[in-house]
Design a protein around this motif. Structure first.
Motif, short mmCIF file in Angstrom:
data_model
loop_
_atom_site.label_atom_id
_atom_site.label_comp_id
_atom_site.label_asym_id
_atom_site.label_seq_id
_atom_site.Cartn_x
_atom_site.Cartn_y
_atom_site.Cartn_z
N ALA A 99 0.83 -1.21 0.00
CA ALA A 99 0.00 0.00 0.00
C ALA A 99 0.86 1.26 0.00
O ALA A 99 0.43 2.31 -0.48
N LYS A 100 2.07 1.16 0.54
CA LYS A 100 2.88 2.37 0.75
C LYS A 100 3.08 3.23 -0.50
O LYS A 100 2.96 4.45 -0.41
N LEU A 103 0.42 5.56 -0.90
CA LEU A 103 0.43 6.70 0.01
C LEU A 103 1.39 7.75 -0.56
O LEU A 103 1.06 8.92 -0.71
N PHE A 124 0.44 6.63 11.66
CA PHE A 124 1.42 5.81 10.93
C PHE A 124 2.57 6.72 10.50
O PHE A 124 2.35 7.73 9.83
N TYR A 127 3.15 8.84 7.13
CA TYR A 127 2.42 10.06 6.72
C TYR A 127 3.31 11.29 6.84
O TYR A 127 3.43 12.08 5.91
N ASN A 170 -7.08 7.74 8.75
CA ASN A 170 -6.74 6.33 8.86
C ASN A 170 -7.72 5.68 9.84
O ASN A 170 -7.63 5.89 11.02
N ASN A 174 -3.89 2.73 12.87
CA ASN A 174 -2.63 2.31 13.45
C ASN A 174 -2.05 3.59 14.04
O ASN A 174 -1.87 4.54 13.27
N ASP A 202 -6.75 6.18 4.37
CA ASP A 202 -6.01 4.92 4.48
C ASP A 202 -6.91 3.90 5.17
O ASP A 202 -7.15 3.98 6.38
N ILE A 204 -6.55 0.48 5.14
CA ILE A 204 -5.91 -0.83 5.04
C ILE A 204 -6.43 -1.82 6.10
O ILE A 204 -6.32 -3.03 5.93
N TYR A 205 -7.01 -1.29 7.19
CA TYR A 205 -7.57 -2.19 8.23
C TYR A 205 -9.10 -2.29 8.14
O TYR A 205 -9.75 -2.76 9.08
N ARG A 244 3.99 -7.92 -0.96
CA ARG A 244 3.93 -6.54 -1.43
C ARG A 244 2.82 -6.39 -2.49
O ARG A 244 3.06 -6.50 -3.69
#
Ligand SMILES: Cc1ncc(COP(=O)(O)O)c(C=O)c1O
Length: 388
Positions: A99-100, A103, A124, A127, A170, A174, A202, A204-205, A244
């Motif tokens: 995901a990075k 971002l 996180f 950022y 987010n 996180n 974000d 992702i969770y 990845r």
């Protein structure tokens, strides 16, 4: 040797620093319980791994279009859209190695030097890093424990202005596990429209949420999809951190610019990894539900046990696999306490300030570990803290 100014603020992620220290203790014979690294403790589901292996044996080992394989982008558009109540066209989907990059590259594509970017703190660490590399001005908004670690909306309204180019969210978060409620998202969306800024969400969770809840996406609010970049991926939901594989969903014009960034940096995401991603999304999803149920069991246990330690208070997070207990009553910095816990109890945890100044006074513990290890770890932590 002097390095370009854009690198001057870059720092290692706290998690890797603590992991390094924990590993050197292990090398000297100590037994360490790891509650510091934010990744699932279970294996990539076997149907996904086998799809990746089969793809390699079939020669799917070539370059793909930098933006990702059409077949994967179609599946992502369908899955991500139906989960969020959004119509998503595959041309809006940008696949990346983790995901990075989704971002970093949208930020590099949109932020001019001097633009302000609002982001959560504690948050996180990437950022702040990516805002600084882009030459933007980081504008941290505290998360409020009293508001389930959602944005401090008073601070947000004070800080958002016509100078704001982007707001980063987010949820679930996180390091706190907090979920931003719909009413807060509505206020943030209204401010984004008033000040004509982008939102990077974000998510992702988003699949790791408890008690049968689902997490609202700001992109689904009226007028928001054209100014929102959703960032998501396979690392957490499908235990694929090392494969990845991630993606961004954004307006098509921006997707084309981000594709150029990928073209000239990573080139493309591994071919067979993308094929495994298709299997992850189209294969059985009950295994994700099973894992989330197990995380919920561990969350309930760790929260109860932390709250039973005199001087510690711990919110019950609604998502992700982190808890963020408050340790302010001990009158020591979170780094001092995290170091003490590693040295004395043999448990690796992160100090809250590894996620920004407003994380001071807290610890971050990852509960992607066995219930047995979690119980031993919290028992040991309790014994160390009681001596303070
Ligand atoms: C909030 C958040 N966003 C993004 C990422 C990066 O995910 P990936 O490993 O897929 O690049 C992480 C990983 O820890 C994370 O916690």
């Amino acid at each position: 040797m002097s390095y370009a100014r854009r690198t001057h603020h870059l720092k290692p992620e706290g998690a890797y620093q603590v992991l390094g220290r924990a590993q050197s203790l292990e090398a000297s014979g100590r037994k360490i319980i790891h509650l510091e690294i934010g990744e699932p403790d279970f294996q990539t589901f076997s149907n996904v791994s086998l799809a990746g292996i089969k793809a390699i044996t079939q020669g799917m080992t070539r370059y793909t279009p930098p933006i990702g394989m059409k077949s994967l982008r179609e599946v992502i558009a369908e899955d991500a859209g139906s989960r969020r109540g959004l119509e998503i066209h595959p041309d809006q989907v940008v696949v990346s190695p983790g995901a990075k990059p989704n971002l970093f590259f949208p930020v590099l594509s949109l932020i001019e030097p001097g633009d302000e970017v609002i982001y959560p703190n504690p948050g996180f660490p990437t950022y702040e890093a990516m805002i600084q590399v882009a030459g933007g001005i980081p504008v941290p908004v505290p998360l409020l424990e009293s508001n389930s670690f959602s944005f401090d909306l008073e601070a947000f309204h004070r800080l958002v202005s016509d100078r704001t180019r982007m707001i980063i969210l987010n949820s679930p978060s996180n390091p706190t596990g907090g979920v931003i409620p719909l009413t807060d998202l509505e206020q943030i969306a209204a401010a984004a429209q008033r000040h004509n800024c982008w939102v990077m969400s974000d998510e992702i969770y988003a699949r790791i949420v408890y008690d049968g809840r689902s997490v609202p996406s700001i992109a689904a609010l009226p007028g928001m999809s054209e100014r929102t970049i959703i960032v998501d991926g396979f690392s957490k939901t499908y235990a694929m951190t090392g494969w990845r594989l991630g993606f961004g969903i954004m307006p098509r014009d921006l997707a084309n610019v981000v594709q150029l960034m990928l073209t000239h940096s990573v080139g493309s995401t591994a071919h067979f990894v993308q094929v495994a991603g298709i299997e992850a999304l189209t294969g059985p999803q009950e295994q994700v539900d099973r894992v989330v149920t197990e995380y919920q069991r561990r969350r309930d246990a760790i929260v109860a046990e932390l709250n039973a330690i005199p001087g510690v208070t711990c919110q019950r997070p609604e998502g992700a696999f982190y808890v963020f207990p408050n340790i302010q009553s001990f009158g020591r910095t979170s780094s001092e306490i995290a170091n003490l816990i590693l040295d004395e109890a043999g448990v690796a945890v992160l100090p809250g300030d590894a996620f920004g100044e407003y994380g001071e006074g807290y610890l971050r513990l990852v509960y992607s570990n066995s219930l047995e290890n979690i119980q031993i770890a919290i028992d040991k932590i309790g014994k160390v803290l009681q001596l303070l």
